[in-house]
Each structure stands twice: as C-alpha cells, then as structure tokens.
Design an enzyme around this catalytic site. Structure first.
Site, mmCIF file in Angstrom:
data_model
loop_
_atom_site.group_PDB
_atom_site.id
_atom_site.type_symbol
_atom_site.label_atom_id
_atom_site.label_comp_id
_atom_site.label_asym_id
_atom_site.label_seq_id
_atom_site.Cartn_x
_atom_site.Cartn_y
_atom_site.Cartn_z
ATOM 1 N N GLY A 222 60.086 40.279 8.523
ATOM 2 C CA GLY A 222 59.350 39.843 9.705
ATOM 3 C C GLY A 222 58.668 41.027 10.367
ATOM 4 O O GLY A 222 58.349 42.030 9.709
ATOM 5 N N SER A 223 58.479 40.924 11.662
ATOM 6 C CA SER A 223 57.675 41.926 12.366
ATOM 7 C C SER A 223 58.493 43.187 12.671
ATOM 8 O O SER A 223 59.730 43.157 12.700
ATOM 9 C CB SER A 223 57.152 41.334 13.666
ATOM 10 O OG SER A 223 58.248 41.017 14.504
ATOM 11 N N THR A 226 60.682 42.789 15.890
ATOM 12 C CA THR A 226 61.949 42.072 15.684
ATOM 13 C C THR A 226 62.898 42.905 14.824
ATOM 14 O O THR A 226 64.111 42.919 15.059
ATOM 15 C CB THR A 226 61.691 40.693 15.024
ATOM 16 O OG1 THR A 226 60.735 39.993 15.817
ATOM 17 C CG2 THR A 226 62.955 39.874 14.940
ATOM 18 N N GLY A 227 62.340 43.599 13.845
ATOM 19 C CA GLY A 227 63.182 44.458 12.989
ATOM 20 C C GLY A 227 63.972 45.470 13.806
ATOM 21 O O GLY A 227 65.154 45.725 13.543
ATOM 22 N N GLU A 244 62.335 44.340 5.943
ATOM 23 C CA GLU A 244 61.009 44.269 5.300
ATOM 24 C C GLU A 244 60.031 43.898 6.413
ATOM 25 O O GLU A 244 60.010 42.747 6.852
ATOM 26 C CB GLU A 244 60.990 43.181 4.226
ATOM 27 C CG GLU A 244 62.066 43.297 3.161
ATOM 28 C CD GLU A 244 61.617 44.102 1.960
ATOM 29 O OE1 GLU A 244 60.585 44.802 2.070
ATOM 30 O OE2 GLU A 244 62.291 44.034 0.932
ATOM 31 N N CYS A 278 51.969 40.431 4.565
ATOM 32 C CA CYS A 278 52.445 41.739 5.063
ATOM 33 C C CYS A 278 51.666 42.860 4.394
ATOM 34 O O CYS A 278 51.328 43.846 5.033
ATOM 35 C CB CYS A 278 53.942 41.878 4.841
ATOM 36 S SG CYS A 278 54.450 41.594 3.145
HETATM 37 P P1 NAD Z 1 59.013 37.620 13.462
HETATM 38 O O1 NAD Z 1 59.623 38.972 13.505
HETATM 39 O O2 NAD Z 1 58.448 37.058 14.703
HETATM 40 O O3 NAD Z 1 60.100 36.529 12.986
HETATM 41 C C1 NAD Z 1 60.782 36.668 11.733
HETATM 42 C C2 NAD Z 1 62.119 35.938 11.819
HETATM 43 O O4 NAD Z 1 62.953 36.607 12.778
HETATM 44 C C3 NAD Z 1 62.042 34.488 12.275
HETATM 45 O O5 NAD Z 1 62.954 33.735 11.492
HETATM 46 C C4 NAD Z 1 62.498 34.559 13.716
HETATM 47 O O6 NAD Z 1 63.077 33.350 14.192
HETATM 48 C C5 NAD Z 1 63.555 35.652 13.653
HETATM 49 N N1 NAD Z 1 63.845 36.342 14.911
HETATM 50 C C6 NAD Z 1 63.028 36.530 15.979
HETATM 51 N N2 NAD Z 1 63.659 37.255 16.934
HETATM 52 C C7 NAD Z 1 64.900 37.542 16.449
HETATM 53 C C8 NAD Z 1 66.014 38.286 16.938
HETATM 54 N N3 NAD Z 1 65.985 38.887 18.125
HETATM 55 N N4 NAD Z 1 67.109 38.384 16.176
HETATM 56 C C9 NAD Z 1 67.158 37.811 14.959
HETATM 57 N N5 NAD Z 1 66.146 37.087 14.421
HETATM 58 C C10 NAD Z 1 65.017 36.969 15.157
HETATM 59 O O7 NAD Z 1 57.952 37.681 12.289
HETATM 60 P P2 NAD Z 1 56.931 36.547 11.822
HETATM 61 O O8 NAD Z 1 55.895 36.384 12.891
HETATM 62 O O9 NAD Z 1 57.701 35.360 11.356
HETATM 63 O O10 NAD Z 1 56.272 37.220 10.526
HETATM 64 C C11 NAD Z 1 55.119 38.018 10.583
HETATM 65 C C12 NAD Z 1 55.465 39.483 10.442
HETATM 66 O O11 NAD Z 1 56.296 39.661 9.310
HETATM 67 C C13 NAD Z 1 54.244 40.365 10.200
HETATM 68 O O12 NAD Z 1 54.353 41.548 10.948
HETATM 69 C C14 NAD Z 1 54.335 40.683 8.717
HETATM 70 O O13 NAD Z 1 53.680 41.881 8.345
HETATM 71 C C15 NAD Z 1 55.804 40.723 8.504
HETATM 72 N N6 NAD Z 1 56.142 40.450 7.112
HETATM 73 C C16 NAD Z 1 56.686 41.449 6.363
HETATM 74 C C17 NAD Z 1 56.965 41.226 5.021
HETATM 75 C C18 NAD Z 1 57.573 42.291 4.150
HETATM 76 O O14 NAD Z 1 58.083 41.945 3.090
HETATM 77 N N7 NAD Z 1 57.553 43.545 4.540
HETATM 78 C C19 NAD Z 1 56.684 39.976 4.455
HETATM 79 C C20 NAD Z 1 56.142 38.990 5.260
HETATM 80 C C21 NAD Z 1 55.878 39.234 6.589
#
Ligand code: NAD
Length: 472
Positions: A222-223, A226-227, A244, A278
């Site tokens: 994810g983002s 959030t990471g 990731e 991503c």
């Molecule tokens: P996001 O970080 O908003 O959400 C990802 C997941 O995290 C969701 O399931 C969400 O419910 C959960 N989440 C949110 N807050 C949380 C918390 N505090 N604790 C635990 N879980 C939580 O990301 P998104 O908008 O779903 O995805 C887009 C982002 O992901 C972009 O920045 C993209 O570049 C990145 N991404 C990275 C990869 C990779 O492999 N590196 C692949 C796809 C997307």
C-alpha cells in the site's frame, strides 16, 4: 463447489461469517453502490487468529511436497472460476475486461512458478561440526492489501505464505473486498479450517491486525504513509514486516532509441491500469536531441487511447475509487494553476458518471512541481529533457522513493550500465515495468522494506533456524 457470486462473507475457521454492520464497494464505472460486505469486529479477528494458530500447529509440519499438492489443487479450483472472477473484478475495479482477465490469469502463473520453488536446507561442514540452516515458517501471517490489483497482490501473499508452511489471514482493501473474499472461499474446499482466512471491514480493521499479539508477520502492500504507521504499530510486538510501498519511477530515454517503437511503450508504462500501478512510469526523461519528436509520438499514441467501462473495449478504465479520483484531480488543478503545459489530455477532469480521467502528459514542468515530486497514482505523467547522463541519473535518483525504473536505448549494454546506477528495487531495460513472480519484488528507500516473490521472497515468510552439530 457452488459459489454465490453476489453475496459476500468473511471466512473464519473454515466457515462463512456475516456481521451486523456492512459496508459497500462502489462500481467505479457507474458510481453506483455495489454488494454489501460484512465489517469484521475485534471478536472476528480474535477468532480468526485463534483458528490460524491452531491450524498452524499442524500445517507447519506438513511436508513441502504435500503443501505443493494442496497449492496445485487450489490452482485448479481457481482456474475453474476464472470467468466469474473476471466479471467480478471488472465490477470491483472498473478494469477493461481484457486487463481484468490478464490479472485473473496471472494468478495461475504465480501458482505455477511457486510450485517449482524449494527452500532447501543449507549445509556447511568442517572437521569439527556440521551447520545446517533451515527456513521454518513464522506462524500466522496477516496480509494487508491495496485496491489496484486486488487479486494478484493478495494471491501474491497467500501463495508463498502457504508454500512455506504459514497460515494466513487476508485483509482486502475496503474499496475492493469482493474478489479476495471469493478467492479465500474457493480455498476452503482444499485447506483445513484456519489455514487461509479472510476478514474485510473498515478503517479500524488493519490496526486490529497489526496490534494482535497472535500474528507473527504483517505482509503489507500500500502507500508509504500507511506503511510507516504499520511499521510503528508492529514494533510493540516485534512482528516481522514486509512493506511493499509506493514509488515515483523514472524512465530514461537515450538518444539512440527507435522513437516510433519506443514512445507507445513508454506511454503504456505510464498509463497501464490508468496509472494505478505502484511501478508505473511516473517521470519521463527524454534526451534533448529527440525530445520534441519523442514527445510528439507519445502525444499521437495517447490520443488513440480510449477510456471507458469494462465491456466497452477500451484500453483504460476509471480510477478505482472516489478518494483517489479527487487526489488525482489535484494534480490537474496544480498543473493548471502553475501554468505548466498540457501536451495532451484535458486540462480539467470532466464531471460525469464514473471516475474517468483522460490520459494526460505534462510537458517539462519544473523539478519542484507536484507532478514531478509526488506519486499521482493516476493517468497523468510529466516529461523533461536531459543532456548530461550523469545529471539525469542524479535527477532520477533524487527522490525518497526507489521502487522501479526504466532505461530505453539501442545500445543495450550501455542502457544496462545506467540501469545498475538507478536506486530502485526493479529496473527494466527496454521494457516498461512488468514485475514477475520469478524475481523478488521490493523497494529501496521509502518504497519499502524487504520483498516478496521468487526464492528470496520465500525467506520473508520464514525464520532462519540454524542447527550446530559438533561431531564429538
Ligand atoms: P493504502 O495504504 O491507503 O491502503 C492499503 C491497505 O492498508 C488497505 O487494505 C487499507 O485498509 C489498509 N490500512 C489503512 N490504514 C491502515 C492502518 N493504519 N493499519 C493497517 N492497515 C491500514 O494504499 P492504497 O491506496 O490501497 O494503495 C495505493 C498505494 O499502494 C500506492 O501508493 C501504490 O504505489 C502502493 N502500492 C504498492 C505496491 C508495491 O508492491 N510496492 C503495489 C500496489 C500498490
């Protein structure tokens, strides 16, 4: 096995589980509310973790050959449902059918490649002792997934976790819960209760998983924002984490490229999945001697791209959700407000049904602009000219992220030399970014910690376990 493709439950301890509270996805092509999905509670998470821990005690000792047999059966069961899965993925994400079908069919490739992998013991012997390094499963894995490739990115965690003897609880994004819940439902006819489970819900659910002491590892995609929260939350129980995260991939175009052939490829690298990738190309650096001609070819190709609903035969679909749609629109506003030049695309996003945005190229905005320095995660990309190779390498590396990058040139050896100097987890020469299960995938700098896929990725789901045997 009969699957209902229009009703959805969490899967806990081998059984469907509903909840009192529901949420709804939105079909991004129409803006209409989709099917209800249960919002998992703390009790549901506790029950899933208890079931996963119990299942782990047996599954961890299941020999790898048997685990592969189970994965093979899972793969076969999966393939029987590929049409329904594609239809559901179209509704969930708005992807054009051919690309939804690509994602569904990529999953058997993940199964297939992982079925060829092993993590053999490593043995070192001297006169005095024998050292054996084994790789043993961690326990319960919590998989937290994004919405852009709901299937590949959740199955890309489930498959290696199961191969290495872990049990896994998957949390799909609230924006795209449907296909993941069905994937885990399909697995129930193959695995014992608790080996693979799914919980969907609202914003409170992820933190319940990261805080839970019964979960040994969080595998997160994810983002970056959030990471960072996930890493902080996992610190209190010292969970293993794989992160990731996002990127701001540079693509360097060398002066010797075949312009007509390369320009459309570079465009696809930026706009595949409407830029919601991503490792999409997010900054394009074109040698000044071919800048005008290359950009003109990119513009010409971009003008041919049709954007529309999944069954319209279009190349690109909508932005997956309203929140992201609003975020991408900010990049259009910022570009307009600062007077940067639109080479192609609408200067603002037309209102209408569905979250559609025409692919857009911004001609030579400054380094400090938002479109250069941030990840839009939508179909808008900047180009800039360059003249000095050292300077463009530095410009490409001048970011806190390091997920992917590309170099395009006729002299492949020279392009590869540049590729080796780009600070990113996956660098592609003469191709746009195409991650594959054969290689570990992960980011440098703020784009992540660790990586998954490939043999090295299996180790992310294991503890090294070293046995020192002295001969006397
Ligand atoms: P996001 O970080 O908003 O959400 C990802 C997941 O995290 C969701 O399931 C969400 O419910 C959960 N989440 C949110 N807050 C949380 C918390 N505090 N604790 C635990 N879980 C939580 O990301 P998104 O908008 O779903 O995805 C887009 C982002 O992901 C972009 O920045 C993209 O570049 C990145 N991404 C990275 C990869 C990779 O492999 N590196 C692949 C796809 C997307």
């Amino acid at each position: 096995m009969s699957i209902q493709w229009d009703s959805f439950t969490n899967i806990i301890d081998g059984k469907p589980r509903d909840a009192q509270n529901k949420h709804y996805g939105v079909d991004p092509s129409t803006g209409e509310q989709s099917y209800p999905v249960p919002i998992a509670t703390q009790q549901d998470v506790d029950d899933a973790v208890e079931s996963a821990q119990k299942a782990f005690e047996k599954y961890r000792f299941t020999p790898i050959e048997k685990r592969k047999e189970l994965l093979q059966k899972f793969s076969e069961a999966w393939s029987k449902h590929s049409e329904e899965m594609t239809t559901l993925l179209c509704k969930e994400t708005g992807k054009p059918r051919q690309f939804a079908s690509w994602e569904v069919n990529a999953v058997p490739l993940f199964f297939g490649h992982h079925l060829t992998l092993d993590l053999p013991e490593e043995r070192v012997e001297d006169d005095e002792k024998i050292l054996t390094t084994r790789f043993t499963p961690l326990g319960v894995v919590g998989a937290i997934c994004p919405w852009n490739f709901p299937l590949v990115l959740s199955m890309g965690k489930i498959i290696p976790a199961l191969l290495t003897g872990n049990t896994i609880i998957v949390k799909p994004s609230p924006f795209t819960p449907y296909t993941t819940l069905k994937a885990v439902e399909i697995a129930q006819s193959i695995y014992e209760p608790g080996v693979v489970q799914a919980v969907g819900g609202d914003d409170k659910l992820g933190p319940m998983l990261t805080a839970h002491p019964g979960i040994s590892k969080i595998s997160f995609t994810g983002s970056i924002a959030t990471g960072k929260k996930i890493m902080a939350a996992c610190a209190s129980t010292l969970k293993r984490v794989t992160l990731e995260l996002g990127g701001n991939d540079a693509s360097i175009i060398l002066p010797d490229v075949d312009i007509k052939k390369t320009a459309p490829q570079v465009v696809m690298g930026a706009f595949q999945n409407s830029g919601q990738v991503c490792v999409a190309t997010k900054r394009i650096y074109i040698h000044e001697s071919i800048y005008a001609e290359f950009l003109a070819e990119m513009v010409a190709f971009t003008k041919t791209i049709q954007v529309g609903a999944p069954e319209s035969g279009s190349l690109l679909g909508p932005i997956q959700n309203q929140m992201q749609y609003e975020k991408v629109k900010e990049f259009f506003d910022d570009t307009r407000k600062n007077g940067y030049k639109f080479a192609v695309g609408a200067e603002s996003v037309a209102a209408g049904k569905g979250f559609f945005i025409q692919p857009t190229i911004i001609d030579n905005p400054p380094n400090a602009s938002r479109i250069i320095s941030e990840e839009p995660f939508g179909p808008i990309v900047p180009t800039q000219p360059w003249s000095d190779e050292e300077e463009v390498i530095a410009r490409a590396n001048n970011t806190l992220t390091g997920l992917g990058a590309c170099v395009w040139g006729k002299d492949v050896a020279h392009a590869e030399k540049i590729a080796k100097r780009l600070e990113a987890g996956s660098v592609f020469v003469n191709s746009f970014e195409k991650p594959t299960p054969q290689a570990i995938f992960g980011g440098h700098k703020e784009s992540g910690i660790g990586g998954e896929w490939g043999t090295d990725g299996l180790k992310a789901f294991c503890n090294p376990h070293v046995i020192h045997v002295y001969k006397s």
